[in-house]
Design an enzyme around this catalytic site. Structure first.
Site, PDB file in Angstrom:
ATOM      1  N   SER A   1      -3.084   0.583  10.949  1.00 46.47           N
ATOM      2  CA  SER A   1      -2.270  -0.613  11.169  1.00 46.47           C
ATOM      3  C   SER A   1      -1.426  -0.530  12.440  1.00 46.47           C
ATOM      4  O   SER A   1      -0.765  -1.487  12.811  1.00 46.47           O
ATOM      5  CB  SER A   1      -1.354  -0.860   9.965  1.00 46.47           C
ATOM      6  OG  SER A   1      -0.423   0.186   9.836  1.00 46.47           O
TER       7      SER A   1
ATOM      8  N   LYS B   1       5.474   1.469  10.717  1.00 49.52           N
ATOM      9  CA  LYS B   1       5.486   0.107  11.281  1.00 49.52           C
ATOM     10  C   LYS B   1       6.556   0.015  12.354  1.00 49.52           C
ATOM     11  O   LYS B   1       7.409   0.891  12.477  1.00 49.52           O
ATOM     12  CB  LYS B   1       5.830  -0.917  10.181  1.00 49.52           C
ATOM     13  CG  LYS B   1       4.804  -1.060   9.065  1.00 49.52           C
ATOM     14  CD  LYS B   1       3.574  -1.814   9.498  1.00 49.52           C
ATOM     15  CE  LYS B   1       2.529  -1.881   8.397  1.00 49.52           C
ATOM     16  NZ  LYS B   1       1.956  -0.558   8.065  1.00 49.52           N
TER      17      LYS B   1
END
Lengths: 419, 153
Positions: free
Chosen positions: B75, B112
């Site tokens: 991601s 993230k």
């Protein structure tokens, strides 16, 4: 002033840092060999699980409340402990690392600082940098610092830091504290004190010093002085050399053969000798201990130890191994299920000041062999070179079936992050 | 608890000069050569024998607050962070808008980019993933700030 800084539920807190699933759940960590609960989260304490309680006694509780049970992970706790010590050492130049999760800090010449605030910063730093919650008790003596720490932990309003230095506050704190909670007052002493009408720490503090010394001991006299705010327990900033080195462990499975016992004894002897050489000492006496389980019926119970005096003090593993094997053969009895074996090195002296005589053999060659062996094991990892007596099997090794990874000390076991 | 000391070899026994420091400040330093010059001219490089390269020092500011993590997902590939990478986390750094962070959500660690504008959001760096907007229900712990990355080929 002296502060006592300790990590709340240290082993459990370490586990929680690296495993978010453990938060807000009852968690216990087991002793070596997965025997007893040696650390409990607050949730587990609330369920009534006691310190040191054997796992088999709480099996139902564990099942009913889905308590998370972990084996102890000393690689992790040791590393986190060193990080805590290292952070604390930025806050004072006099630190005594008392145990794996407790340190005494002496604030000498810190009068210009608000110590409560100073320790709040320390507490916040350890929480942010390591994720570990600590509590700090500050007082004029070690014993009172322990008391302050007790209350810092008990009442959330203190935010983890409590300074006890005003007489009125000390009085109130000691009045509410049962005497058995005082540092250095054990179970037996508590009973004796209760018999003469001393139930609280305050009653102990205000008892007559001379009478108490006569009736009990100089040690208790010191405790009373400490409770009065007079520091009399030494502050050991330098770790002292061990006067006795003990290495022992329970087996994962019962052992009946002498061959496996020999391997275990050889392993512990080698470990103890490494510690001996690290602190640059020599020992002259080795004691070997073997025993069966405590929980077995009396007929199957056996335990024996033997102590062997060597002709000269030494740090040579092979000499201790020879003695240990002889000793073991002497005390070993067939037909028992052995559960634990260990050794103790005694009669320890400083290797620099050893008295020799005309008959003392020159042990220089062996000394070099030992020193190279230690260096190789330091460089390539423990157990790279071992004495063959230790064997190569692992039959007698401990159980640690539910151990978490070595998150901080092995690159293959670091935490995983996902999408 | 293992105690690792700074150990230096006894040169009389082993000729090469090796210093070992284990494991937190772990570095094995290997000087370019040993300075045994029995006769003749001394080596002109001798005065220049100095420090060795230590990647731990390069990657880590505070040894106490440094941790490593292995990346398992994709991601963050647009930020150059690939599955299998080892990231360095410095917990002494306070997380701010724009930092790449390790966060704990639903009992799992995730990596993230943190955004604190328009509420707290965790933004992936890969179009195939949706950003995580924090509402009151999910508990979020910002575990640490990512300050470096190690990849071997």
């Amino acid at each position: 002033m002296i502060a006592l800084c300790d990590v709340n539920n240290f082993y459990v807190s370490c586990e929680r840092v690296f495993n978010p699933a453990l938060h807000n759940r009852p968690v216990i960590v087991l002793s070596n060999n997965d025997g007893c609960a040696v650390a409990r989260s607050n949730e587990a304490k609330r369920l009534g699980i006691k310190m040191g309680q054997p796992l088999f006694e709480i099996k139902n509780l564990v099942k009913k409340h889905a308590v998370i049970v972990l084996s102890s992970n000393y690689a992790l706790y040791g590393d986190m402990s060193q990080r805590v010590d290292s952070i604390i050492s930025c806050y004072s130049d006099q630190i005594e690392n008392y145990s794996i999760d407790e340190s005494f800090i002496r604030f000498y010449g810190f009068e210009h600082l608000d110590l409560t605030e100073h320790c709040q910063i320390l507490r916040k730093q350890i929480l942010q940098w390591l994720g570990l919650p600590v509590c700090v008790g500050i007082a004029p003596s070690k014993t009172l610092a322990k008391v302050a720490n007790h209350y810092a932990k008990k009442y959330k309003g203190y935010n983890g830091v409590l300074k006890l230095d005003e007489e009125s506050r000390i009085q109130k704190a000691l009045h509410q504290l049962p005497v058995n909670e005082v540092w250095g007052v054990g179970r037996q002493l508590t009973q004796q004190l209760n018999m003469i009408g001393i139930f609280t720490a305050l009653q102990l503090r205000d008892s007559d010093l001379k009478t108490m010394r006569k009736r009990f001991s100089v040690v208790l006299e010191k405790t009373i002085m400490e409770l009065r705010g007079i520091s009399c327990i030494d502050f050991d900033a330098e770790p002292k050399n061990k006067q006795q080195i003990i290495c022992s462990r329970s087996f994962g499975e019962h052992i009946t053969e002498i061959g496996l016992l020999k391997q275990a004894i050889a392993y512990h002897t080698a470990r103890a000798c490494v510690t001996l050489r690290e602190q640059k000492s020599l020992a002259r006496n080795i004691t070997i201990v073997i025993r069966t389980s405590f929980y077995k019926d009396p007929q199957q119970k056996y335990g024996k130890s033997i102590s062997i005096q060597l002709p000269y003090p030494t740090d040579d593993t092979s000499q201790f191994l020879q003695a240990a094997m002889l000793g073991l053969e002497r005390i070993f009895k067939k037909g028992y299920n052995y559960k634990k074996a260990g050794i103790v090195l005694n009669d320890i002296s400083d290797s620099r000041f050893v008295q020799t005589d005309i008959f003392t053999p020159n042990s220089n060659t062996n000394h070099q062999v030992m020193s190279i062996m230690d260096q190789i094991n330091n460089r390539f990892g423990k157990g790279t070179l071992i004495n063959a007596q230790q064997g190569f099997g692992k039959q007698w090794q401990m159980k640690s079936e539910i151990k978490s990874p070595a998150y901080t000390t092995s690159i293959d076991e670091v935490i995983r992050v996902f999408n | 608890m293992p105690v690792y000391n700074c150990t230096s070899f006894d040169y009389s026994v082993i000729m090469s000069k090796v210093t070992i420091i284990k494991p937190r400040n772990s570095s094995i330093e290997l000087p370019l050569y040993s300075t045994k010059v029995p006769a003749g001219f001394p080596s002109p490089a001798e005065d220049y024998l100095g420090d060795t390269i230590d990647l731990n020092n390069y990657l880590i500011h505070n040894h106490e607050s440094a941790f490593f993590a292995k990346v398992e997902g994709d991601s963050m590939i647009d930020a150059g962070i690939y599955p299998g990478d080892l990231v360095v986390i410095d917990r002494s750094v306070s997380a701010k808008d724009g930092h790449i962070v390790i966060a704990a959500i639903d009992n799992e660690f995730t990596i993230k980019r943190l955004s604190t504008k328009d509420g707290i959001r965790l933004i992936p760096e890969n179009k195939n993933y949706k950003e995580i907007v924090l509402n009151g229900e999910t508990e979020l712990i910002i575990w640490g700030v990512v300050t470096g990355l190690v990849r071997k080929f």
